[in-house]
Every structure is written in structure tokens, then in C-alpha cells.
Enzyme design. Sequence first.
Site, short mmCIF file in Angstrom:
data_model
loop_
_atom_site.label_atom_id
_atom_site.label_comp_id
_atom_site.label_asym_id
_atom_site.label_seq_id
_atom_site.Cartn_x
_atom_site.Cartn_y
_atom_site.Cartn_z
N ARG A 46 65.89 60.32 122.36
CA ARG A 46 65.28 59.76 123.56
C ARG A 46 64.48 60.82 124.32
O ARG A 46 63.70 60.51 125.20
CB ARG A 46 66.38 59.13 124.47
CG ARG A 46 65.84 58.49 125.72
CD ARG A 46 66.79 57.46 126.38
NE ARG A 46 68.19 57.73 126.23
CZ ARG A 46 68.87 58.61 126.97
NH1 ARG A 46 68.28 59.30 127.92
NH2 ARG A 46 70.18 58.78 126.77
N TYR A 99 43.24 47.34 136.15
CA TYR A 99 44.10 46.53 135.30
C TYR A 99 45.12 45.79 136.17
O TYR A 99 45.84 46.42 136.94
CB TYR A 99 44.78 47.40 134.23
CG TYR A 99 45.77 46.59 133.45
CD1 TYR A 99 45.36 45.43 132.79
CD2 TYR A 99 47.10 46.95 133.39
CE1 TYR A 99 46.27 44.63 132.11
CE2 TYR A 99 48.02 46.16 132.69
CZ TYR A 99 47.59 45.01 132.06
OH TYR A 99 48.48 44.23 131.39
N ASP A 170 43.26 56.40 134.94
CA ASP A 170 43.51 55.60 133.74
C ASP A 170 42.23 55.65 132.91
O ASP A 170 41.21 55.09 133.29
CB ASP A 170 43.88 54.17 134.14
CG ASP A 170 44.23 53.29 132.94
OD1 ASP A 170 43.70 53.55 131.85
OD2 ASP A 170 45.01 52.34 133.12
N LYS A 195 45.03 50.25 123.12
CA LYS A 195 43.62 49.85 123.06
C LYS A 195 42.84 50.72 122.08
O LYS A 195 43.09 50.67 120.89
CB LYS A 195 43.05 49.85 124.48
CG LYS A 195 43.92 49.10 125.50
CD LYS A 195 44.03 47.65 125.15
CE LYS A 195 44.66 46.74 126.17
NZ LYS A 195 45.92 47.07 126.77
#
Length: 376
Positions: A46, A99, A170, A195
Site C-alpha cells: 500500500r 472537471y 490539473d 485520459k
Amino acid sequence: MRKDTVVVSGGRPAHEHDAPVNPPVVLTSTYRGAGDLNDRDRTYARFTNPTWEAFEDVLADLEDAPIPALSYASGMAAVASVLTLVPVGGTLVMPQHCYQGTLQLAHRLEERGIFAVRTVDVADTDATIAALRGADVLWLESPTNPMLEVADLPAVLAAAREAGVLSCVDNTFATPLLQRPLTLGADLVVHSVTKYLAGHSDVVLGAVVCSTPELRANLKKQRSLEGAIPGPFEAWLALRGVRTLSVRLERSMASAAELARRLSAHPGVSEVRYPGLPSDPGHERAAAQMDGGFGSIISLVPLAEVAATQTLVEGLSVWTPATSLGGVESLVERRRRHHDEPDTVPDTLLRLSVGIENVDDLWEDLKAGLDELVDR
Ligand SMILES: Cc1ncc(COP(=O)(O)O)c(C=O)c1O
């Protein structure tokens, strides 16, 4: 090395005889070790994974970051992690159009009283700089999703730094091949790797790129504790996608530029936004701060009402009607079909993600639908 070489050659195993050319998918939940732990120990899966590390090295190199990136289970997991840097009771400045998942998350945190949100038109530099007064974090997208507004990144990032406001861009739409926000003054960069970076609409993944080891250590700790980590196979798929980022983008951008030009001249179109069009309000800014192109997203408002716009989308055969963007296949979506999209986005606005099909096939498909609108 130039960035179109980095996408191919970064994150490979050491050049040893018989070494595999590609990093393996490392499937393990834990790592051998018995002594006292130090920061460099992998310890537990993790905390890190060698397959993520290969991807994180390449992305850092592409974004001109001094330290490896951090990968996440999704773009939204990366966004959520950065939003933990807004102090409780603090203020986040963000674009009025960006977004919608990011907007929703910020507003949900605001509703819970965690912090205040100030939305601004990020194309308005004075308004953005004014909004920084007393703020803690500046969130930017440029070009924005789905309106393709362009912020003056060097100006607003410098103002944020001067005001002591942490900044995050972003960079999903531009990709690091076209825009490197850290070099323009940002503290952090976020990607929906889902993307362009992964590029094949077959994986969900996110990433944060940090400008300092302190920010990275803080976010890495946060990621380990919240557990929003990617699977090793997803990270491997993302890295495999990155290998072709440069050629995919070259092709899709050339088609987007051509389609934007043709769409602007079509009588069935009311408005086209594409920063590569000389007439676009963001063109000059984008040309100054983007390097090598303007991306391959086009926003289009047809001369039609919602029902006819929907019919146009449903009638397309080369374009796929679907959400998301940045894959090899061209996608089109009326953004306001999402009820959480801000209502200042025109209700017939179509977001076109241009893929790598033949540009004339893409055009003929769109043109047939638009011609029908005119002939009605
Ligand atoms: C600009 C932008 N940022 C972040 C996200 C969220 O990424 P993900 O879907 O990988 O969680 C998206 C998704 O569409 C996006 O377009």
C-alpha cells in the site's frame, strides 16, 4: 533527452544482460525485510510498488519534476488527496468551469464546513489574482474542461506564490508534452492518467507530481493511509500507453486543428472553442505557454436545441457517444447530460475528444449530422 524520447525510454529496467526490456507487473502485497525500517524501504504494497515506480519516474521526467510522481487509483483520488492540503477553515480558489467531479468534491467539502470555495473565471487574470487574497490553495485547469478557457498560467501562478497560496494545475487536457506547469510556477500537478497518458480508454488511474520532497512526503503518507492506490496491472497499462503518447498526440492534434477549422466554417455550428484557432479567445495565451500544440479537445455548440443535438450525437457512427477523453477513439458528449455540470455551460455544448482515426472519416460523420440540422 527530449520528451518524445522520454516517453519511450523512461522507466525501463537497468541495462543488464538478459534484463527484460519492459518493467514487470509486480504482484505482491508485501516485501521481505526484518530490521528497523527506513524511508527507502518498500515495506508493504500500500506504500509503493515497483510497477508504479516505473510509471512515476517517467511522469516526473515528463513534467520536469525533481522527484518521482505519485500514482493513485483514479484521477479523482489524486484530486481528493491534493484537496487535503487545504487547511480546515481555509479557502480554495478554483475555476467556475473545470472537471465537474473536482467542482462537486470541493463543494461537498465546503458543505461539510471543511473549507470555503471561491470560483472564478480563470481566463480573467485580474479576477483570479484578486480571489487569491486570504486564500490557501489555488486549483487550476488550463485549458478547462469542457469550456477550453485558457488561464495565464505564468501570471496567476506567480501571484499565488507571492501571496503564499499553494497552487495545483490539473494538466490532463494539455499533457506534459504540451505544457509543464511546474516550470511555469506551480507547486503541484494532477493528472487523470485515465485520459491521454494511458490513452486507450481501458484503465482508470491518477497521478500527482510534486515540486518539493516535503509536499511529496506529505501526500505519499496521505496516500498510504487513505489507501487510494492503483493496481500494479493498471500502472503497467498506463506506462504502456505513455510509450505512444507523442505519436498519438501528434496525430490527434493535427486532426483536431483541421476539424476545428472546418467546423468553424459550417453553417450548422454556432460556436467552436479550440485554443489552436487563431480566432479563439485563448489562442495567444495558449501559444505563449503551451509548447508544440493545443491539444485535441474541441468544444462545439451546434445551431440546434437539446433534442436535435442529442439526435446528432446518436446518429454518429465513426465517433463514439461516450464520456471521457484522450483515447485513440474519438468520443463526443453533450456535457450537460451530467446533471452536476455547471449551468453556465451551454446545454447543447458538445465536447469532442479527437482520436487517431482518419480525419476525413471523422469530418464526414460530423458533417452529415450538421448538414441535417441546416436542412431541417
Ligand atoms: C480534467 C480532469 N481531471 C480529473 C478527472 C478525474 O479523473 P478520473 O476519471 O481518472 O478519476 C477528469 C475526468 O474526466 C478530468 O477530465
